[in-house]
Design a protein around this motif. Structure first.
Motif, PDB file in Angstrom:
ATOM      1  N   TYR A  67       0.143   4.481   0.852  1.00 22.71           N
ATOM      2  CA  TYR A  67      -0.474   3.153   0.761  1.00 22.71           C
ATOM      3  C   TYR A  67       0.430   2.204  -0.037  1.00 22.71           C
ATOM      4  CZ  TYR A  67      -3.544  -0.587  -0.848  1.00 22.71           C
ATOM      5  OH  TYR A  67      -4.072  -1.814  -1.150  1.00 22.71           O
ATOM      6  N   ASP A  68       0.986   2.685  -1.154  1.00 20.30           N
ATOM      7  CA  ASP A  68       1.892   1.863  -1.955  1.00 20.30           C
ATOM      8  C   ASP A  68       3.108   1.445  -1.125  1.00 20.30           C
ATOM      9  OD1 ASP A  68       0.245   2.017  -4.152  1.00 20.30           O
ATOM     10  OD2 ASP A  68       1.327   3.689  -5.082  1.00 20.30           O
ATOM     11  N   PHE A  69       3.620   2.394  -0.350  1.00 22.98           N
ATOM     12  CA  PHE A  69       4.764   2.086   0.515  1.00 22.98           C
ATOM     13  C   PHE A  69       4.406   0.995   1.519  1.00 22.98           C
ATOM     14  CE2 PHE A  69       6.460   2.809   4.802  1.00 22.98           C
ATOM     15  CZ  PHE A  69       7.806   2.534   4.586  1.00 22.98           C
ATOM     16  N   ARG A  70       3.242   1.124   2.149  1.00 22.75           N
ATOM     17  CA  ARG A  70       2.838   0.155   3.169  1.00 22.75           C
ATOM     18  C   ARG A  70       2.576  -1.216   2.575  1.00 22.75           C
ATOM     19  NH1 ARG A  70      -1.127   4.209   6.713  1.00 22.75           N
ATOM     20  NH2 ARG A  70       0.587   5.318   7.789  1.00 22.75           N
ATOM     21  N   LYS A  71       2.004  -1.255   1.366  1.00 22.59           N
ATOM     22  CA  LYS A  71       1.776  -2.544   0.710  1.00 22.59           C
ATOM     23  C   LYS A  71       3.117  -3.221   0.401  1.00 22.59           C
ATOM     24  CE  LYS A  71      -1.327  -4.414  -0.758  1.00 22.59           C
ATOM     25  NZ  LYS A  71      -2.094  -5.566  -0.201  1.00 22.59           N
ATOM     26  N   ALA A  72       4.067  -2.445  -0.090  1.00 27.51           N
ATOM     27  CA  ALA A  72       5.387  -2.990  -0.382  1.00 27.51           C
ATOM     28  C   ALA A  72       6.073  -3.434   0.901  1.00 27.51           C
ATOM     29  CB  ALA A  72       6.241  -1.942  -1.100  1.00 27.51           C
ATOM     30  N   ALA A  73       5.912  -2.636   1.969  1.00 27.23           N
ATOM     31  CA  ALA A  73       6.506  -2.993   3.253  1.00 27.23           C
ATOM     32  C   ALA A  73       5.878  -4.267   3.794  1.00 27.23           C
ATOM     33  CB  ALA A  73       6.331  -1.850   4.247  1.00 27.23           C
ATOM     34  N   SER A  74       4.563  -4.404   3.631  1.00 27.74           N
ATOM     35  CA  SER A  74       3.867  -5.606   4.080  1.00 27.74           C
ATOM     36  C   SER A  74       4.397  -6.837   3.363  1.00 27.74           C
ATOM     37  CB  SER A  74       2.363  -5.465   3.826  1.00 27.74           C
ATOM     38  OG  SER A  74       1.675  -6.655   4.167  1.00 27.74           O
ATOM     39  N   ALA A 133       7.362  -7.114   2.006  1.00 23.53           N
ATOM     40  CA  ALA A 133       8.762  -7.319   2.369  1.00 23.53           C
ATOM     41  C   ALA A 133       8.919  -7.883   3.771  1.00 23.53           C
ATOM     42  CB  ALA A 133       9.527  -6.008   2.264  1.00 23.53           C
ATOM     43  N   LEU A 134       8.027  -7.502   4.672  1.00 22.06           N
ATOM     44  CA  LEU A 134       8.183  -7.864   6.088  1.00 22.06           C
ATOM     45  C   LEU A 134       7.193  -8.918   6.553  1.00 22.06           C
ATOM     46  CD1 LEU A 134       8.597  -4.214   7.435  1.00 22.06           C
ATOM     47  CD2 LEU A 134      10.411  -5.833   6.854  1.00 22.06           C
ATOM     48  N   GLY A 135       6.443  -9.466   5.614  1.00 25.51           N
ATOM     49  CA  GLY A 135       5.403 -10.413   5.997  1.00 25.51           C
ATOM     50  C   GLY A 135       5.871 -11.832   6.196  1.00 25.51           C
ATOM     51  N   GLY A 136       7.163 -12.079   6.065  1.00 20.47           N
ATOM     52  CA  GLY A 136       7.660 -13.397   6.371  1.00 20.47           C
ATOM     53  C   GLY A 136       8.029 -14.241   5.174  1.00 20.47           C
ATOM     54  N   GLY A 137       8.054 -13.667   3.981  1.00 17.96           N
ATOM     55  CA  GLY A 137       8.431 -14.496   2.838  1.00 17.96           C
ATOM     56  C   GLY A 137       8.789 -13.676   1.634  1.00 17.96           C
ATOM     57  N   GLY A 138       9.603 -14.245   0.778  1.00 20.56           N
ATOM     58  CA  GLY A 138       9.924 -13.598  -0.487  1.00 20.56           C
ATOM     59  C   GLY A 138      10.985 -12.533  -0.348  1.00 20.56           C
ATOM     60  N   ALA A 139      11.418 -12.041  -1.500  1.00 23.86           N
ATOM     61  CA  ALA A 139      12.415 -10.983  -1.514  1.00 23.86           C
ATOM     62  C   ALA A 139      11.765  -9.655  -1.197  1.00 23.86           C
ATOM     63  CB  ALA A 139      13.085 -10.936  -2.899  1.00 23.86           C
ATOM     64  N   ILE A 140      12.583  -8.693  -0.873  1.00 25.46           N
ATOM     65  CA  ILE A 140      12.066  -7.364  -0.560  1.00 25.46           C
ATOM     66  C   ILE A 140      11.520  -6.725  -1.829  1.00 25.46           C
ATOM     67  CG2 ILE A 140      12.722  -5.044   0.167  1.00 25.46           C
ATOM     68  CD1 ILE A 140      14.624  -6.236   2.122  1.00 25.46           C
ATOM     69  N   ALA A 141      10.285  -6.284  -1.738  1.00 23.87           N
ATOM     70  CA  ALA A 141       9.646  -5.665  -2.891  1.00 23.87           C
ATOM     71  C   ALA A 141      10.136  -4.233  -3.054  1.00 23.87           C
ATOM     72  CB  ALA A 141       8.125  -5.673  -2.685  1.00 23.87           C
ATOM     73  N   PRO A 142      10.129  -3.717  -4.297  1.00 24.58           N
ATOM     74  CA  PRO A 142      10.521  -2.322  -4.487  1.00 24.58           C
ATOM     75  C   PRO A 142       9.555  -1.400  -3.771  1.00 24.58           C
ATOM     76  CG  PRO A 142       9.537  -3.216  -6.478  1.00 24.58           C
ATOM     77  CD  PRO A 142       9.751  -4.368  -5.549  1.00 24.58           C
ATOM     78  N   VAL A 143      10.099  -0.412  -3.109  1.00 24.95           N
ATOM     79  CA  VAL A 143       9.282   0.495  -2.306  1.00 24.95           C
ATOM     80  C   VAL A 143       9.236   1.860  -2.963  1.00 24.95           C
ATOM     81  CG1 VAL A 143       9.020   1.574  -0.044  1.00 24.95           C
ATOM     82  CG2 VAL A 143       9.932  -0.734  -0.212  1.00 24.95           C
ATOM     83  N   ALA A 144       8.036   2.357  -3.145  1.00 24.40           N
ATOM     84  CA  ALA A 144       7.879   3.679  -3.751  1.00 24.40           C
ATOM     85  C   ALA A 144       8.416   4.745  -2.811  1.00 24.40           C
ATOM     86  CB  ALA A 144       6.391   3.944  -4.030  1.00 24.40           C
ATOM     87  N   GLU A 145       8.989   5.788  -3.387  1.00 21.59           N
ATOM     88  CA  GLU A 145       9.497   6.877  -2.572  1.00 21.59           C
ATOM     89  C   GLU A 145       8.332   7.614  -1.931  1.00 21.59           C
ATOM     90  OE1 GLU A 145      12.124   9.467  -4.545  1.00 21.59           O
ATOM     91  OE2 GLU A 145      13.560   7.916  -5.103  1.00 21.59           O
ATOM     92  N   VAL A 146       8.368   7.722  -0.634  1.00 20.15           N
ATOM     93  CA  VAL A 146       7.310   8.403   0.097  1.00 20.15           C
ATOM     94  C   VAL A 146       7.898   8.963   1.371  1.00 20.15           C
ATOM     95  CG1 VAL A 146       6.640   6.248   1.229  1.00 20.15           C
ATOM     96  CG2 VAL A 146       5.016   8.135   1.152  1.00 20.15           C
ATOM     97  N   ASP A 147       7.449  10.133   1.762  1.00 21.20           N
ATOM     98  CA  ASP A 147       7.921  10.750   2.986  1.00 21.20           C
ATOM     99  C   ASP A 147       7.307  10.037   4.179  1.00 21.20           C
ATOM    100  OD1 ASP A 147       9.413  12.622   1.646  1.00 21.20           O
ATOM    101  OD2 ASP A 147       7.785  14.083   1.546  1.00 21.20           O
ATOM    102  N   VAL A 148       8.146   9.494   5.049  1.00 23.38           N
ATOM    103  CA  VAL A 148       7.650   8.896   6.281  1.00 23.38           C
ATOM    104  C   VAL A 148       7.284  10.032   7.224  1.00 23.38           C
ATOM    105  CG1 VAL A 148       8.884   6.721   6.052  1.00 23.38           C
ATOM    106  CG2 VAL A 148      10.027   8.675   7.068  1.00 23.38           C
ATOM    107  N   PRO A 149       6.456   9.768   8.253  1.00 12.42           N
ATOM    108  CA  PRO A 149       5.929  10.840   9.090  1.00 12.42           C
ATOM    109  C   PRO A 149       6.961  11.778   9.690  1.00 12.42           C
ATOM    110  CG  PRO A 149       4.794   8.795   9.556  1.00 12.42           C
ATOM    111  CD  PRO A 149       5.927   8.463   8.634  1.00 12.42           C
ATOM    112  N   ALA A 150       8.124  11.258  10.067  1.00 15.81           N
ATOM    113  CA  ALA A 150       9.122  12.117  10.687  1.00 15.81           C
ATOM    114  C   ALA A 150      10.503  11.528  10.458  1.00 15.81           C
ATOM    115  CB  ALA A 150       8.856  12.257  12.187  1.00 15.81           C
ATOM    116  N   ALA A 151      11.498  12.384  10.548  1.00 13.28           N
ATOM    117  CA  ALA A 151      12.858  11.912  10.368  1.00 13.28           C
ATOM    118  C   ALA A 151      13.255  11.021  11.536  1.00 13.28           C
ATOM    119  CB  ALA A 151      13.807  13.107  10.267  1.00 13.28           C
ATOM    120  N   LYS A 152      14.183  10.122  11.271  1.00 19.44           N
ATOM    121  CA  LYS A 152      14.675   9.224  12.310  1.00 19.44           C
ATOM    122  C   LYS A 152      15.279  10.041  13.443  1.00 19.44           C
ATOM    123  CE  LYS A 152      18.594   7.106  11.608  1.00 19.44           C
ATOM    124  NZ  LYS A 152      19.610   6.162  11.074  1.00 19.44           N
TER     125      LYS A 152
END
Length: 207
Positions: free
Chosen positions: A163-170, A172-191
């Motif tokens: 949830y913290d990751f998604r809030k930070a991503a929101s 960062a990607l919501g159309g304004g401001g600098a990129i917020a610090p993103v908490a380390e979290v495992d994404v569902p699968a490797a690229k």
């Protein structure tokens, strides 16, 4: 669920998708319907929104988002850095450079998953690799990344971190401001790895 019902749940949507795919009159398809069906059943073509958000925040140069909606929809809203290749134009030679390559990780998206899946099916049948689908499309993107639901305080740490990751991503990607610090979290699968095309063998000998 019984095996017959499972098979039907895959075949019926597949038939609807195939019926909606633009007619291909210029390039031979390289996969049979059975081969394509087997790949569809594994869901390996999907990339989760968390993974795409992480790649966008990290400014991963290998990511190429491809919006297959109409140009009018694309102009109203699109994901950062996306290019617009409307589904009905997918077979145009103008876009082969983007689809048949071994440098970028292409991720098709539309409002849901259907049109993007059609694009993936066409690219896959033509033998193109490194093409994937954003799971759930923009609808799921908005639900998970732009408007994530806060879990209960008693939720596992993994859910709270996501949830913290998604809030930070929101942010960062919501159309304004600098990129917020993103908490380390495992994404569902490797690229997914980028698959290199086999080099054509040079012709030996001659006159």
């Amino acid at each position: 669920m019984r095996p017959r019902l499972i098979l039907a749940s895959v075949i019926i949507p597949l038939g609807l998708i195939i019926a909606a795919v633009p007619e291909n009159t210029t390039k031979p398809y390289k996969l049979t319907a059975e081969q394509l069906l087997n790949e569809l059943k594994t869901d390996q073509q999907f990339v989760h929104p968390d993974q795409v958000a992480d790649m966008l925040i990290q400014k991963d140069p290998s990511l190429q988002l491809i919006d297959v909606r109409s140009s009018a929809e694309f102009e109203k809203f699109s994901l950062p850095g996306a290019i617009n290749v409307p589904l009905e134009n997918l077979l145009s030679e103008d876009y082969e450079y983007y689809l048949n390559q071994d440098i970028k990780l292409n991720v098709f998206y539309s409002n849901g998953s259907t049109a993007a899946n059609e694009a993936w099916m066409i690219a896959r049948q033509l033998g193109y690799k490194n093409n994937y689908v954003l799971r759930g499309g923009l609808n799921f993107w908005v639900e998970t990344i732009m408007n994530p639901q806060k879990p209960a305080e008693t939720s596992p740490n993994e859910e709270l971190a996501r949830y913290d990751f998604r809030k930070a991503a929101s942010s960062a990607l919501g159309g304004g401001g600098a990129i917020a610090p993103v908490a380390e979290v495992d994404v569902p699968a490797a690229k997914p790895p980028i698959i290199k095309r086999k080099k054509k063998k040079s012709v030996q000998g001659g006159c």
